[in-house]
Design an enzyme around this catalytic site. Structure first.
Site, PDB file in Angstrom:
ATOM      1  N   ASP A   1      30.495  33.662   7.925  1.00 44.83           N
ATOM      2  CA  ASP A   1      29.271  33.981   8.670  1.00 44.83           C
ATOM      3  C   ASP A   1      29.550  35.120   9.649  1.00 44.83           C
ATOM      4  OD1 ASP A   1      28.137  31.829   7.393  1.00 44.83           O
ATOM      5  OD2 ASP A   1      28.464  30.453   9.077  1.00 44.83           O
TER       6      ASP A   1
HETATM    7  N1  URA Z   1      31.685  27.327   7.302  1.00 42.19           N
HETATM    8  C1  URA Z   1      30.728  27.836   8.093  1.00 42.19           C
HETATM    9  O1  URA Z   1      29.854  27.121   8.564  1.00 42.19           O
HETATM   10  N2  URA Z   1      30.763  29.154   8.357  1.00 42.19           N
HETATM   11  C2  URA Z   1      31.725  29.992   7.888  1.00 42.19           C
HETATM   12  O2  URA Z   1      31.710  31.180   8.185  1.00 42.19           O
HETATM   13  C3  URA Z   1      32.706  29.428   7.068  1.00 42.19           C
HETATM   14  C4  URA Z   1      32.671  28.105   6.782  1.00 42.19           C
END
Ligand code: URA
Length: 225
Positions: A102
């Site tokens: 993310d």
């Molecule tokens: N899980 C999440 O919620 N976000 C990420 O970036 C990676 C794993």
């Protein structure tokens, strides 16, 4: 592609003629004589016939990147800096991302132009471990360990998450090891225990660890196997 097909295609010769040349020991793949006509040759291998280049190898790129918070795991984005923008290589536009993070997550991102490699890393059947450091809004109760190990049912995908190892490091800090990679998985898991992730950082994917001396925004090539 099989070696006889590749030779036939690039040398405008028949398949039988290609096989004869291979059997005779006239063909090398990456410098080694190959006499099996059905050997698979990918685009990262160079092929010669009697020391003449039949097909030059492409560069195989495998990159470790320390993604900073705020950078998107995408190849193009109209608004934000992408992981590709951070890389300085003439062939960077051939890269794809082997497992996104993310925008507000930091840590290890692997990039490559080798689809077989990324497929192996991301294939749920291979259960490649992903390790995250997590900070949360509220204290993490001890019972969370058992809940993460039991798995959570995700309605959208109609699946139960695989057993995950949660190690509590501090009141609001944990190390989490997942054996799969579902959409926003870490955040959704903590949400299910009524908590919220305030910082997330990926330290490893399978055998690949974020090197301690690789600062946010920096990248490097993976050493050859
Ligand atoms: N899980 C999440 O919620 N976000 C990420 O970036 C990676 C794993």
């Amino acid at each position: 592609m099989k070696l006889d097909r590749l030779l036939a295609k690039h040398q405008s010769m028949g398949r039988n003629e290609a096989r004869r040349r291979i059997l005779r020991g006239s063909v090398r793949v990456d410098g080694e004589v190959v006499t099996r006509h059905d050997q698979e040759v990918d685009r990262f291998s160079g092929v010669t016939l009697e020391d003449e280049i039949v097909r030059a190898p492409e560069r195989r790129l495998r990159i470790l990147l320390h993604k900073p918070v705020g950078v998107v795991s995408a190849t193009v984005d109209a608004e934000h800096t992408t992981v590709i923008d951070l890389i300085d290589d003439p062939d960077k536009h051939t890269l794809h991302i082997a497992g996104r993070l993310d925008r507000n997550t930091s840590g290890l991102v692997l990039l490559t132009n080798d689809g077989n490699w990324s497929k192996r890393l991301m294939d749920p059947a291979h259960k490649v471990d992903k390790v995250y450091l997590v900070e949360t809004r509220d204290p993490i109760p001890r019972e969370a360990v058992a809940a993460f190990a039991a798995g959570f049912y995700f309605h959208t995908e109609d699946l139960t998450t695989l057993p995950a190892e949660l190690e509590i490091l501090g009141e609001r800090q944990a190390r989490l090891t997942l054996h799969e990679g579902r959409y926003h998985q870490v955040k959704r898991m903590f949400h299910r225990i009524g908590n919220r992730v305030t910082a997330l950082h990926r330290v490893s994917v399978g055998e690949f660890r974020l090197p301690e001396d690789l600062k946010p925004g920096e990248w490097r090539f993976l050493a050859k196997e």
